[in-house]
Design an enzyme around this catalytic site. Structure first.
Site, PDB file in Angstrom:
ATOM      1  N   LYS A  13       0.828  -1.212   0.000  1.00  0.00           N
ATOM      2  CA  LYS A  13       0.000   0.000   0.000  1.00  0.00           C
ATOM      3  C   LYS A  13       0.859   1.258   0.000  1.00  0.00           C
ATOM      4  O   LYS A  13       0.630   2.181  -0.780  1.00  0.00           O
ATOM      5  CB  LYS A  13      -0.942   0.027   1.222  1.00  0.00           C
ATOM      6  N   ARG A  88      -9.737   0.944   8.662  1.00  0.00           N
ATOM      7  CA  ARG A  88      -9.371  -0.426   9.029  1.00  0.00           C
ATOM      8  C   ARG A  88     -10.483  -1.130   9.788  1.00  0.00           C
ATOM      9  O   ARG A  88     -10.327  -2.306  10.145  1.00  0.00           O
ATOM     10  CB  ARG A  88      -8.128  -0.381   9.923  1.00  0.00           C
ATOM     11  N   ARG A 127      11.784  -6.328   5.061  1.00  0.00           N
ATOM     12  CA  ARG A 127      11.810  -4.871   5.263  1.00  0.00           C
ATOM     13  C   ARG A 127      12.567  -4.546   6.567  1.00  0.00           C
ATOM     14  O   ARG A 127      13.359  -3.614   6.613  1.00  0.00           O
ATOM     15  CB  ARG A 127      10.366  -4.358   5.344  1.00  0.00           C
ATOM     16  N   ARG A 139      11.084  -1.124  12.148  1.00  0.00           N
ATOM     17  CA  ARG A 139       9.863  -0.726  12.847  1.00  0.00           C
ATOM     18  C   ARG A 139       9.638  -1.671  14.011  1.00  0.00           C
ATOM     19  O   ARG A 139       9.827  -2.884  13.879  1.00  0.00           O
ATOM     20  CB  ARG A 139       8.663  -0.841  11.890  1.00  0.00           C
ATOM     21  N   ARG A 150      -0.931  -8.443  13.823  1.00  0.00           N
ATOM     22  CA  ARG A 150      -1.379  -7.512  12.779  1.00  0.00           C
ATOM     23  C   ARG A 150      -2.189  -8.231  11.709  1.00  0.00           C
ATOM     24  O   ARG A 150      -3.188  -7.706  11.224  1.00  0.00           O
ATOM     25  CB  ARG A 150      -0.164  -6.802  12.153  1.00  0.00           C
TER      26      ARG A 150
HETATM   27  P1  AMP Z   1       0.633   0.690   9.266  1.00  0.00           P
HETATM   28  O1  AMP Z   1       1.820   1.584   9.108  1.00  0.00           O
HETATM   29  O2  AMP Z   1      -0.527   1.079   8.400  1.00  0.00           O
HETATM   30  O3  AMP Z   1       0.993  -0.769   9.125  1.00  0.00           O
HETATM   31  O4  AMP Z   1       0.108   0.879  10.770  1.00  0.00           O
HETATM   32  C1  AMP Z   1       0.948   0.588  11.869  1.00  0.00           C
HETATM   33  C2  AMP Z   1       0.103   0.465  13.135  1.00  0.00           C
HETATM   34  O5  AMP Z   1      -0.568   1.714  13.396  1.00  0.00           O
HETATM   35  C3  AMP Z   1      -1.026  -0.554  13.074  1.00  0.00           C
HETATM   36  O6  AMP Z   1      -0.582  -1.867  13.361  1.00  0.00           O
HETATM   37  C4  AMP Z   1      -1.956  -0.010  14.140  1.00  0.00           C
HETATM   38  O7  AMP Z   1      -1.473  -0.263  15.439  1.00  0.00           O
HETATM   39  C5  AMP Z   1      -1.871   1.489  13.910  1.00  0.00           C
HETATM   40  N1  AMP Z   1      -2.837   1.957  12.894  1.00  0.00           N
HETATM   41  C6  AMP Z   1      -2.556   2.501  11.684  1.00  0.00           C
HETATM   42  N2  AMP Z   1      -3.663   2.846  11.023  1.00  0.00           N
HETATM   43  C7  AMP Z   1      -4.698   2.483  11.837  1.00  0.00           C
HETATM   44  C8  AMP Z   1      -6.132   2.562  11.710  1.00  0.00           C
HETATM   45  N3  AMP Z   1      -6.715   3.063  10.614  1.00  0.00           N
HETATM   46  N4  AMP Z   1      -6.873   2.108  12.753  1.00  0.00           N
HETATM   47  C9  AMP Z   1      -6.297   1.615  13.857  1.00  0.00           C
HETATM   48  N5  AMP Z   1      -4.974   1.493  14.041  1.00  0.00           N
HETATM   49  C10 AMP Z   1      -4.172   1.933  13.034  1.00  0.00           C
END
Ligand code: AMP
Length: 192
Positions: A13, A88, A127, A139, A150
Site C-alpha cells: 500500500k 481499518r 523490510r 519498525r 497484525r
Molecule cells: P501501518 O503503518 O498502516 O501498518 O500501521 C501501523 C500500526 O498503526 C497498526 O498496526 C496499528 O497499530 C496502527 N494503525 C494505523 N492505522 C490504523 C487505523 N486506521 N486504525 C487503527 N490502528 C491503526
C-alpha cells in the site's frame, strides 16, 4: 479523485501510494505514518498508542478518525487523497463516508491489493532486515510476534471492508503479487 488502498500489512500500500503521489499529484494519508510521527514527537496521543502499535493491535477508531478529519479539513490535495491504512474497521469506513459527504467530496474507489500470507511475512521480515542492514532500526512492529497479531487484526477487523466496498460497487481488486510496475499499471488502469 479520492481512493482507498486496502490490503494486509506488507501488501504494498505504501509503495503504491507513493507512486500515485508522484504521478498524479495526490496526497497520501497514512494513519500509520501519522501515528508514528505522534510517537516520535512525544505527544500525549503518541505515548498513549505506542504499546498498542508495537503489539500489532489497532488503536481506537476515535484517534484515527480524528487524525483523518484534521487532514481532510486542511485540504491541499490537488489530485485527491489516497487513504493508506485507513479505514481499518467498519466504524472507520462509515466515518470516512460521512466526512467526505460533509466536505462535498466522494470516494472514487477502494483498491484491494490481493496477496498471500507467506509473501507478507517474507516482505515484512525482509523490510526489517533491510532497515537494519542500512544502519537504521526496524519498525518496532516488524517482528514475527507483532506480525501475527497484525495479520489477525486485518482478517478480523479490516477484511470485512472488502465486502462493504464491494456492496457499494466501489471495490476494485488487483493482484498485489505482480511486480511493483505491473501493480502500478493495473492501479492506473483501474483509476482511468
Ligand atoms: P501501518 O503503518 O498502516 O501498518 O500501521 C501501523 C500500526 O498503526 C497498526 O498496526 C496499528 O497499530 C496502527 N494503525 C494505523 N492505522 C490504523 C487505523 N486506521 N486504525 C487503527 N490502528 C491503526
Amino acid at each position: 479523485m479520492n481512493i482507498i488502498l486496502l490490503g494486509p500489512p506488507g501488501a504494498g500500500k505504501g509503495t503504491q501510494a507513493q507512486r500515485l503521489v508522484d504521478s498524479r499529484d495526490m496526497m497520501q494519508l497514512s494513519t500509520g505514518d501519522m501515528l508514528r510521527e505522534a510517537r516520535t514527537s512525544g505527544t500525549d496521543m503518541g505515548k498513549k498508542v505506542a504499546a498498542v502499535m508495537d503489539a500489532g493491535n489497532l488503536v481506537t477508531d476515535e484517534i484515527v478518525i480524528g487524525l483523518i478529519r484534521e487532514k481532510l479539513e486542511a485540504g491541499g490535495a490537488k489530485g485527491g487523497f489516497i487513504f493508506d491504512g485507513f479505514p481499518r474497521t467498519l466504524a472507520q469506513a462509515d466515518a470516512l463516508g460521512e466526512l467526505l459527504t460533509e466536505m462535498g467530496q466522494t470516494l472514487h474507489c477502494a483498491i484491494e491489493l490481493q496477496v498471500n500470507d507467506e509473501i507478507l511475512v517474507e516482505r515484512i521480515l525482509g523490510r526489517a532486515a533491510d532497515a537494519v542492514a542500512a544502519g537504521g532500526t526496524a519498525r518496532a512492529d516488524d517482528n514475527e510476534e507483532s506480525l501475527k497479531t497484525r495479520l489477525m487484526a486485518y482478517y478480523k477487523q479490516t477484511s470485512p471492508l472488502i465486502g462493504y466496498y464491494h456492496a457499494k460497487g466501489d471495490l476494485k481488486a488487483i493482484d498485489g503479487l505482480a511486480s511493483m510496475d505491473d501493480v502500478a499499471a493495473n492501479i492506473a488502469q483501474a483509476l482511468d
